[in-house]
Write a protein that holds these residues in place. Structure first.
Motif, PDB file in Angstrom:
ATOM      1  N   ILE A  26      55.284  21.200  61.011  1.00 12.89           N
ATOM      2  CA  ILE A  26      55.570  21.881  63.288  1.00 12.89           C
ATOM      3  C   ILE A  26      53.723  22.036  63.094  1.00 12.89           C
ATOM      4  O   ILE A  26      52.739  22.714  62.108  1.00 12.89           O
ATOM      5  CB  ILE A  26      55.975  23.995  62.943  1.00 12.89           C
ATOM      6  CG1 ILE A  26      57.596  23.088  62.788  1.00 12.89           C
ATOM      7  CG2 ILE A  26      55.339  24.564  64.304  1.00 12.89           C
ATOM      8  CD1 ILE A  26      58.799  24.187  62.506  1.00 12.89           C
ATOM      9  N   PHE A  27      53.247  22.177  63.587  1.00 15.13           N
ATOM     10  CA  PHE A  27      51.552  21.536  64.473  1.00 15.13           C
ATOM     11  C   PHE A  27      51.505  22.273  65.234  1.00 15.13           C
ATOM     12  O   PHE A  27      52.061  23.082  65.998  1.00 15.13           O
ATOM     13  CB  PHE A  27      51.517  20.654  64.722  1.00 15.13           C
ATOM     14  CG  PHE A  27      50.190  20.287  64.907  1.00 15.13           C
ATOM     15  CD1 PHE A  27      48.988  20.101  63.790  1.00 15.13           C
ATOM     16  CD2 PHE A  27      49.469  19.996  66.324  1.00 15.13           C
ATOM     17  CE1 PHE A  27      47.732  20.014  64.309  1.00 15.13           C
ATOM     18  CE2 PHE A  27      47.475  19.952  66.572  1.00 15.13           C
ATOM     19  CZ  PHE A  27      47.426  19.871  65.480  1.00 15.13           C
ATOM     20  N   SER A  28      50.696  23.391  64.727  1.00 15.04           N
ATOM     21  CA  SER A  28      49.872  24.392  65.310  1.00 15.04           C
ATOM     22  C   SER A  28      49.376  23.861  66.541  1.00 15.04           C
ATOM     23  O   SER A  28      47.323  23.238  65.692  1.00 15.04           O
ATOM     24  CB  SER A  28      49.368  26.028  64.773  1.00 15.04           C
ATOM     25  OG  SER A  28      48.419  26.599  65.966  1.00 15.04           O
ATOM     26  N   THR A  29      48.094  23.396  67.515  1.00 11.96           N
ATOM     27  CA  THR A  29      47.318  23.161  68.516  1.00 11.96           C
ATOM     28  C   THR A  29      46.515  24.103  68.135  1.00 11.96           C
ATOM     29  O   THR A  29      45.050  23.713  68.467  1.00 11.96           O
ATOM     30  CB  THR A  29      47.756  22.863  69.723  1.00 11.96           C
ATOM     31  OG1 THR A  29      47.828  23.776  70.632  1.00 11.96           O
ATOM     32  CG2 THR A  29      49.047  22.150  69.997  1.00 11.96           C
ATOM     33  N   TYR A  35      51.800  24.419  60.538  1.00  7.96           N
ATOM     34  CA  TYR A  35      52.299  26.334  60.692  1.00  7.96           C
ATOM     35  C   TYR A  35      53.194  25.619  59.943  1.00  7.96           C
ATOM     36  O   TYR A  35      53.381  26.915  58.735  1.00  7.96           O
ATOM     37  CB  TYR A  35      52.298  25.989  61.940  1.00  7.96           C
ATOM     38  CG  TYR A  35      52.777  27.379  62.503  1.00  7.96           C
ATOM     39  CD1 TYR A  35      51.895  29.099  62.716  1.00  7.96           C
ATOM     40  CD2 TYR A  35      54.382  27.739  61.884  1.00  7.96           C
ATOM     41  CE1 TYR A  35      52.584  29.894  62.478  1.00  7.96           C
ATOM     42  CE2 TYR A  35      54.737  28.880  62.128  1.00  7.96           C
ATOM     43  CZ  TYR A  35      53.953  30.119  62.750  1.00  7.96           C
ATOM     44  OH  TYR A  35      54.395  31.936  62.778  1.00  7.96           O
ATOM     45  N   GLY A  36      53.425  25.112  59.803  1.00 15.29           N
ATOM     46  CA  GLY A  36      54.755  25.198  58.892  1.00 15.29           C
ATOM     47  C   GLY A  36      55.876  23.887  59.131  1.00 15.29           C
ATOM     48  O   GLY A  36      55.617  23.042  59.480  1.00 15.29           O
ATOM     49  N   GLY A 233      57.924  16.950  65.822  1.00 12.00           N
ATOM     50  CA  GLY A 233      58.316  15.680  66.834  1.00 12.00           C
ATOM     51  C   GLY A 233      57.919  14.544  66.355  1.00 12.00           C
ATOM     52  O   GLY A 233      56.965  14.327  65.448  1.00 12.00           O
ATOM     53  N   HIS A 234      58.805  13.438  66.244  1.00 15.81           N
ATOM     54  CA  HIS A 234      58.418  12.440  65.852  1.00 15.81           C
ATOM     55  C   HIS A 234      56.479  11.583  65.699  1.00 15.81           C
ATOM     56  O   HIS A 234      56.142  10.436  65.258  1.00 15.81           O
ATOM     57  CB  HIS A 234      58.739  11.182  65.788  1.00 15.81           C
ATOM     58  CG  HIS A 234      60.129  11.240  65.465  1.00 15.81           C
ATOM     59  ND1 HIS A 234      61.753   9.942  65.441  1.00 15.81           N
ATOM     60  CD2 HIS A 234      60.975  11.915  64.802  1.00 15.81           C
ATOM     61  CE1 HIS A 234      62.007  10.266  65.056  1.00 15.81           C
ATOM     62  NE2 HIS A 234      61.924  11.775  64.204  1.00 15.81           N
ATOM     63  N   TYR A 235      56.008  12.513  67.283  1.00 18.79           N
ATOM     64  CA  TYR A 235      55.005  11.691  67.641  1.00 18.79           C
ATOM     65  C   TYR A 235      54.009  12.401  66.200  1.00 18.79           C
ATOM     66  O   TYR A 235      52.411  12.159  66.184  1.00 18.79           O
ATOM     67  CB  TYR A 235      53.961  12.435  68.852  1.00 18.79           C
ATOM     68  CG  TYR A 235      51.912  12.059  69.669  1.00 18.79           C
ATOM     69  CD1 TYR A 235      52.458  10.552  69.435  1.00 18.79           C
ATOM     70  CD2 TYR A 235      51.789  13.293  69.013  1.00 18.79           C
ATOM     71  CE1 TYR A 235      50.858  10.434  69.931  1.00 18.79           C
ATOM     72  CE2 TYR A 235      50.892  12.867  69.963  1.00 18.79           C
ATOM     73  CZ  TYR A 235      49.887  11.602  69.569  1.00 18.79           C
ATOM     74  OH  TYR A 235      48.294  11.333  70.188  1.00 18.79           O
ATOM     75  N   ILE A 236      54.159  13.652  65.988  1.00 13.23           N
ATOM     76  CA  ILE A 236      53.322  14.370  65.246  1.00 13.23           C
ATOM     77  C   ILE A 236      53.058  14.076  63.559  1.00 13.23           C
ATOM     78  O   ILE A 236      52.667  13.500  62.868  1.00 13.23           O
ATOM     79  CB  ILE A 236      53.496  15.824  65.390  1.00 13.23           C
ATOM     80  CG1 ILE A 236      53.247  16.222  66.163  1.00 13.23           C
ATOM     81  CG2 ILE A 236      52.759  16.556  63.922  1.00 13.23           C
ATOM     82  CD1 ILE A 236      53.206  17.802  67.254  1.00 13.23           C
ATOM     83  N   SER A 237      54.843  14.273  63.532  1.00 12.98           N
ATOM     84  CA  SER A 237      55.221  13.414  62.061  1.00 12.98           C
ATOM     85  C   SER A 237      56.799  13.221  62.421  1.00 12.98           C
ATOM     86  O   SER A 237      57.399  13.933  62.411  1.00 12.98           O
ATOM     87  CB  SER A 237      54.946  14.085  60.433  1.00 12.98           C
ATOM     88  OG  SER A 237      54.968  13.830  59.667  1.00 12.98           O
TER      89      SER A 237
END
Length: 319
Positions: A26-29, A35-36, A233-237
């Motif tokens: 989970i990415f923090s912009t 983030y986790g 999501g899959h765009y991030i990983s």
């Protein structure tokens, strides 16, 4: 496989602890960092019970859902520690498993102590696609677990019966949107306006929104322009047994743009989203042309916000 074969395979998985956790970041912009991670259980790769939907369906039919649920958490915590993953660990739980006779209170807390993981790093995702019939019982259970140091996320807002009522009644620390709302948000004005509204509500309630289902760069950039912070999501990983552990690795793997601070893009980059913003402004102007309709909409919005603001702001905990 036959029912008997599934039962035998399930028994083998439980006895030998053959689940493998996959972790999706989970990415923090706002912070430009991971983030986790959400933990997702997988059965043996060549097994008919490899995928979680089948695994948990068979477990439910065999009345062994709690066993599988607890094993998934135990294995996820163990691997989370072994991999040295940073940030928070998001664990899925189906609410009705809280009330099973063979549910052992404090088991997850015991797993955390064994691995030396701080309970305050753990978030329980309440995953529910059927109706929660007794909110008072659910709140009592969550209050009990809150004292252990956990937090709670409401999963899949907008899917099945997981709506604003769940949010208002359970007062989660995090709300995760259904994948549906992120799909093509860059071209869907209604979704854009709806998520913009949810962000405003979440800020008023002190609750974080996690946008799930970010599959395309355009969706990612649109959510950043909305000032969305936590994206998944899959765009991030994609989920992986050995997931990326820092933003540099995510960027190498997925060409993820770096975002820093609450205003993540330069003005020139934000210009890409001006057509969407102009459409929203035009839509708002059109709505404002009818005073009666505007007053009606405002009254409905105020009533909804008022109902949600009564929801207790608490940090929930779970087993």
């Amino acid at each position: 496989m036959s029912s008997e074969q599934n039962a035998e395979e399930l028994d083998n998985i439980i006895r030998n602890e053959l689940l493998t956790p996959f972790f999706q970041p989970i990415f923090s912009t706002h912070r430009a960092k991971i983030y986790g991670y959400e933990a997702l259980a997988r059965g043996p790769s060549m097994s008919a019970l490899h995928y979680p939907r089948t695994l948990f369906q068979v477990a439910a039919k065999q009345h062994r859902l709690v066993e599988v649920d607890m094993l998934a958490r135990k294995i996820a915590i163990r691997h989370f520690k072994q991999l040295g993953l940073s940030g928070k660990l998001f664990l899925n739980v189906m609410p009705h498993t809280l009330f099973q006779n063979d549910f052992r209170e404090g088991a997850t807390l015991e797993f955390l102590h064994q691995e030396g993981v701080d309970p305050q790093r753990v978030v329980i995702e309440v995953t529910e696609h059927s109706h929660i019939n007794d909110y008072s019982l659910m709140r009592h259970a969550l209050d009990h677990y809150r004292r252990m140091g956990f937090r709670v996320a409401l999963d899949d807002l907008g899917a099945g019966s997981a709506g604003l009522g769940h949010w208002a009644e359970l007062g989660p620390d995090y709300v995760k949107t259904s994948h549906y709302f992120c799909q093509h948000i860059d071209t869907d004005l209604a979704k854009h306006k709806f998520l913009d509204y949810l962000l405003e509500v979440s800020r008023n309630l002190g609750c974080e929104i996690i946008f799930e289902g970010v599959e395309r760069r355009e969706e990612y950039e649109t959510l950043v322009a909305l000032n969305g912070n936590l994206l998944q999501g899959h765009y991030i990983s994609v989920p992986a047994a050995n997931p990326p552990q820092d933003i540099d690795q995510v960027q190498r793997d997925n060409c993820l743009p770096v975002t820093r601070g609450e205003h993540s893009y330069e003005q020139s980059q934000l210009m890409e989203f001006m057509p969407m913003r102009e459409a929203i402004d035009a839509s708002s102007a059109e709505e404002s042309s009818s005073a009666g309709q505007l007053n009606k909409d405002a009254a409905i919005g105020a009533e909804t916000t008022s109902e949600l603001s009564r929801c207790p702001l608490a940090s929930f905990v779970v087993f």
